[in-house]
Write an enzyme that holds these catalytic residues in place. Structure first.
Site, PDB file in Angstrom:
ATOM      1  N   TYR A 185     -42.134 -56.541 -33.919  1.00  0.00           N
ATOM      2  CA  TYR A 185     -42.190 -55.296 -34.697  1.00  0.00           C
ATOM      3  C   TYR A 185     -43.183 -55.423 -35.857  1.00  0.00           C
ATOM      4  CZ  TYR A 185     -38.222 -53.227 -32.197  1.00  0.00           C
ATOM      5  OH  TYR A 185     -37.403 -52.689 -31.223  1.00  0.00           O
ATOM      6  N   PRO A 225     -32.752 -42.650 -30.436  1.00  0.00           N
ATOM      7  CA  PRO A 225     -31.721 -41.639 -30.167  1.00  0.00           C
ATOM      8  C   PRO A 225     -32.201 -40.222 -30.447  1.00  0.00           C
ATOM      9  CG  PRO A 225     -31.237 -42.851 -32.187  1.00  0.00           C
ATOM     10  CD  PRO A 225     -32.359 -43.577 -31.517  1.00  0.00           C
ATOM     11  N   LEU A 226     -33.220 -40.071 -31.310  1.00  0.00           N
ATOM     12  CA  LEU A 226     -33.789 -38.749 -31.597  1.00  0.00           C
ATOM     13  C   LEU A 226     -35.152 -38.613 -30.914  1.00  0.00           C
ATOM     14  CD1 LEU A 226     -32.938 -38.551 -35.431  1.00  0.00           C
ATOM     15  CD2 LEU A 226     -31.572 -37.734 -33.482  1.00  0.00           C
ATOM     16  N   GLY A 232     -37.509 -40.605 -31.042  1.00  0.00           N
ATOM     17  CA  GLY A 232     -38.547 -40.983 -32.005  1.00  0.00           C
ATOM     18  C   GLY A 232     -38.949 -39.826 -32.921  1.00  0.00           C
ATOM     19  N   GLY A 233     -38.070 -38.841 -33.075  1.00  0.00           N
ATOM     20  CA  GLY A 233     -38.356 -37.672 -33.915  1.00  0.00           C
ATOM     21  C   GLY A 233     -38.793 -36.465 -33.089  1.00  0.00           C
ATOM     22  N   PHE A 272     -37.161 -33.057 -32.916  1.00  0.00           N
ATOM     23  CA  PHE A 272     -37.349 -32.087 -33.998  1.00  0.00           C
ATOM     24  C   PHE A 272     -38.786 -31.633 -34.162  1.00  0.00           C
ATOM     25  CE2 PHE A 272     -33.673 -34.707 -34.954  1.00  0.00           C
ATOM     26  CZ  PHE A 272     -32.704 -33.720 -34.862  1.00  0.00           C
TER      27      PHE A 272
HETATM   28  P1  NAP Z   1     -35.300 -42.368 -33.730  1.00  0.00           P
HETATM   29  O1  NAP Z   1     -34.176 -42.285 -34.712  1.00  0.00           O
HETATM   30  O2  NAP Z   1     -35.212 -41.630 -32.447  1.00  0.00           O
HETATM   31  O3  NAP Z   1     -36.666 -41.901 -34.416  1.00  0.00           O
HETATM   32  C1  NAP Z   1     -36.957 -42.192 -35.746  1.00  0.00           C
HETATM   33  C2  NAP Z   1     -38.095 -41.298 -36.150  1.00  0.00           C
HETATM   34  O4  NAP Z   1     -37.619 -39.960 -36.147  1.00  0.00           O
HETATM   35  C3  NAP Z   1     -38.607 -41.602 -37.537  1.00  0.00           C
HETATM   36  O5  NAP Z   1     -40.022 -41.492 -37.535  1.00  0.00           O
HETATM   37  C4  NAP Z   1     -37.970 -40.520 -38.369  1.00  0.00           C
HETATM   38  O6  NAP Z   1     -38.764 -40.170 -39.464  1.00  0.00           O
HETATM   39  C5  NAP Z   1     -37.886 -39.374 -37.402  1.00  0.00           C
HETATM   40  N1  NAP Z   1     -36.785 -38.483 -37.743  1.00  0.00           N
HETATM   41  C6  NAP Z   1     -35.508 -38.805 -37.976  1.00  0.00           C
HETATM   42  N2  NAP Z   1     -34.794 -37.701 -38.283  1.00  0.00           N
HETATM   43  C7  NAP Z   1     -35.655 -36.675 -38.219  1.00  0.00           C
HETATM   44  C8  NAP Z   1     -35.527 -35.279 -38.422  1.00  0.00           C
HETATM   45  N3  NAP Z   1     -34.334 -34.730 -38.735  1.00  0.00           N
HETATM   46  N4  NAP Z   1     -36.622 -34.510 -38.269  1.00  0.00           N
HETATM   47  C9  NAP Z   1     -37.807 -35.062 -37.934  1.00  0.00           C
HETATM   48  N5  NAP Z   1     -37.999 -36.391 -37.736  1.00  0.00           N
HETATM   49  C10 NAP Z   1     -36.923 -37.180 -37.877  1.00  0.00           C
HETATM   50  O7  NAP Z   1     -35.469 -43.890 -33.442  1.00  0.00           O
HETATM   51  P2  NAP Z   1     -36.742 -44.880 -33.219  1.00  0.00           P
HETATM   52  O8  NAP Z   1     -37.278 -45.258 -34.552  1.00  0.00           O
HETATM   53  O9  NAP Z   1     -37.685 -44.358 -32.211  1.00  0.00           O
HETATM   54  O10 NAP Z   1     -35.977 -46.107 -32.586  1.00  0.00           O
HETATM   55  C11 NAP Z   1     -34.840 -46.646 -33.279  1.00  0.00           C
HETATM   56  C12 NAP Z   1     -34.826 -48.125 -33.175  1.00  0.00           C
HETATM   57  O11 NAP Z   1     -34.677 -48.505 -31.797  1.00  0.00           O
HETATM   58  C13 NAP Z   1     -36.113 -48.842 -33.618  1.00  0.00           C
HETATM   59  O12 NAP Z   1     -36.169 -49.009 -35.014  1.00  0.00           O
HETATM   60  C14 NAP Z   1     -35.941 -50.166 -32.919  1.00  0.00           C
HETATM   61  O13 NAP Z   1     -35.066 -50.984 -33.674  1.00  0.00           O
HETATM   62  C15 NAP Z   1     -35.260 -49.771 -31.608  1.00  0.00           C
HETATM   63  N6  NAP Z   1     -36.198 -49.684 -30.467  1.00  0.00           N
HETATM   64  C16 NAP Z   1     -36.007 -50.530 -29.424  1.00  0.00           C
HETATM   65  C17 NAP Z   1     -36.845 -50.468 -28.320  1.00  0.00           C
HETATM   66  C18 NAP Z   1     -36.616 -51.404 -27.178  1.00  0.00           C
HETATM   67  O14 NAP Z   1     -37.462 -51.465 -26.252  1.00  0.00           O
HETATM   68  N7  NAP Z   1     -35.525 -52.135 -27.174  1.00  0.00           N
HETATM   69  C19 NAP Z   1     -37.899 -49.534 -28.268  1.00  0.00           C
HETATM   70  C20 NAP Z   1     -38.056 -48.670 -29.357  1.00  0.00           C
HETATM   71  C21 NAP Z   1     -37.192 -48.737 -30.453  1.00  0.00           C
HETATM   72  P3  NAP Z   1     -38.205 -40.420 -40.980  1.00  0.00           P
HETATM   73  O15 NAP Z   1     -38.270 -41.885 -41.216  1.00  0.00           O
HETATM   74  O16 NAP Z   1     -39.134 -39.621 -41.806  1.00  0.00           O
HETATM   75  O17 NAP Z   1     -36.793 -39.909 -40.994  1.00  0.00           O
END
Ligand code: NAP
Length: 288
Positions: A44, A200-201, A203-204, A207
């Site tokens: 990461y 879960p979202l 990646g944003g 929204f």
């Molecule tokens: P996510 O919660 O789906 O997406 C986070 C993104 O969504 C951030 O950029 C956030 O921006 C934005 N967001 C959150 N709430 C929002 C809203 N209400 N409106 C607009 N944008 C919003 O999760 P993710 O970061 O993609 O993944 C979560 C975790 O999963 C990662 O940190 C990592 O630990 C893990 N992961 C694992 C793998 C794997 O292959 N195992 C792959 C990918 C990720 P803000 O910060 O501005 O809120």
């Protein structure tokens, strides 16, 4: 394995360009919300995030006892920090798994990892060799539990036949519904393992996405959110939490308010009609 109902994802931590005190404030803010587990990977932030997190923990060493650390290994990136890599590839050899875990310990500034995951299925994975590496890390007290990420049920079962695994960390959200139909979540129930859910979202994108499915899902999340008096993000987390495999979503936001919205979902149980409204908003058609 005991993780918090919502896990904090550290993937984007380097993008937030915080100093160590700000990183510690985010960690402590998560802890105050009951988000006590943090998800990492060696790669990461271009091999930087674990060190940034470790620097923050070093400011308040007692914090380590209040949180659980999950990290991953097995991907080798092309990156200036790894000049020997000609091509992005996977490495689940025992020497690499052990060296990667030990480097994660050093960078995070801790003497044990709560959970170590293989990040991606490796076509060249030798299950006996992985099991030997896991046994060595377990026996030495360096890692407590092991799991995988992005594995199919068959890939999971090969490794599980040699060594105990506790989770499969997978992508799942209303715009990526494959785990509901490709056997992945059925397998979690059969094995009684709780899947960890990444993005879960979406990646944003839930929204911000402009595609028709994203617009439909967003509209439905908002409609149910208004009726329930919570945010649309809370409903998106509640949709995942409703599944009987007892998923553990990983929230990836640097905003503590977004973490609060995720935690709020743990007190909401969608009924089957609400759940299906979100599902069919994703598919664009009624269930058969
Ligand atoms: P996510 O919660 O789906 O997406 C986070 C993104 O969504 C951030 O950029 C956030 O921006 C934005 N967001 C959150 N709430 C929002 C809203 N209400 N409106 C607009 N944008 C919003 O999760 P993710 O970061 O993609 O993944 C979560 C975790 O999963 C990662 O940190 C990592 O630990 C893990 N992961 C694992 C793998 C794997 O292959 N195992 C792959 C990918 C990720 P803000 O910060 O501005 O809120």
């Amino acid at each position: 394995m005991s993780l918090s109902p919502i896990v904090a994802g550290a993937w984007r931590l380097a993008d937030w360009t915080w100093n160590a005190a700000e990183r510690l404030a985010w960690i402590e803010g998560c802890l105050d919300l009951g988000v006590t587990s943090f998800d990492h990977a060696d790669i990461y932030g271009g091999y930087r995030v674990e060190e940034l997190f470790g620097e923050a923990l070093a400011l308040s060493p007692s914090v380590r006892q209040r949180l659980q650390l999950v990290t991953k290994c097995g991907i080798r990136l092309c990156h200036p920090a790894r000049s020997a890599h000609r091509i992005k590839h996977y490495d689940t050899s025992a020497p690499h798994i052990i060296a990667s875990a030990e480097e994660s310990l050093r960078l995070l500034g801790t003497d044990y990892l709560d959970v170590l995951l293989l990040h991606r299925p490796d076509p060249l994975m030798d299950a006996d060799e992985v099991a030997r590496a896991f046994d060595e890390l377990r026996t030495s007290g360096k890692v407590r539990y092991f799991g995988v990420s992005n594995f199919s049920p068959a890939q999971y079962d090969v490794l599980q036949s040699r060594t105990p695994l506790v989770t499969n960390q997978i992508e799942w959200h209303p715009l990526h519904r494959a785990p509901l139909t490709d056997g992945t979540l059925d397998h979690c129930q059969r094995r009684r393992i709780r899947p960890m859910i990444w993005s879960p979202l979406a990646g944003g994108t839930l929204f911000t996405g402009e595609e028709a499915a994203a617009r439909r899902v967003r509209g439905m999340l908002q409609q149910i959110a208004i009726a329930r008096g919570v945010s649309a993000a809370t409903i998106a987390f509640a949709w995942l939490l409703r599944h009987p495999s007892r998923p553990i979503p990983i929230a990836g936001s640097g905003r503590l308010e977004a973490m609060r919205e995720a935690v709020a979902a743990t007190t909401i149980r969608l009924d089957a009609q609400e759940w299906t409204e979100i599902y069919t908003a994703g598919t664009g058609r009624d269930v058969p």
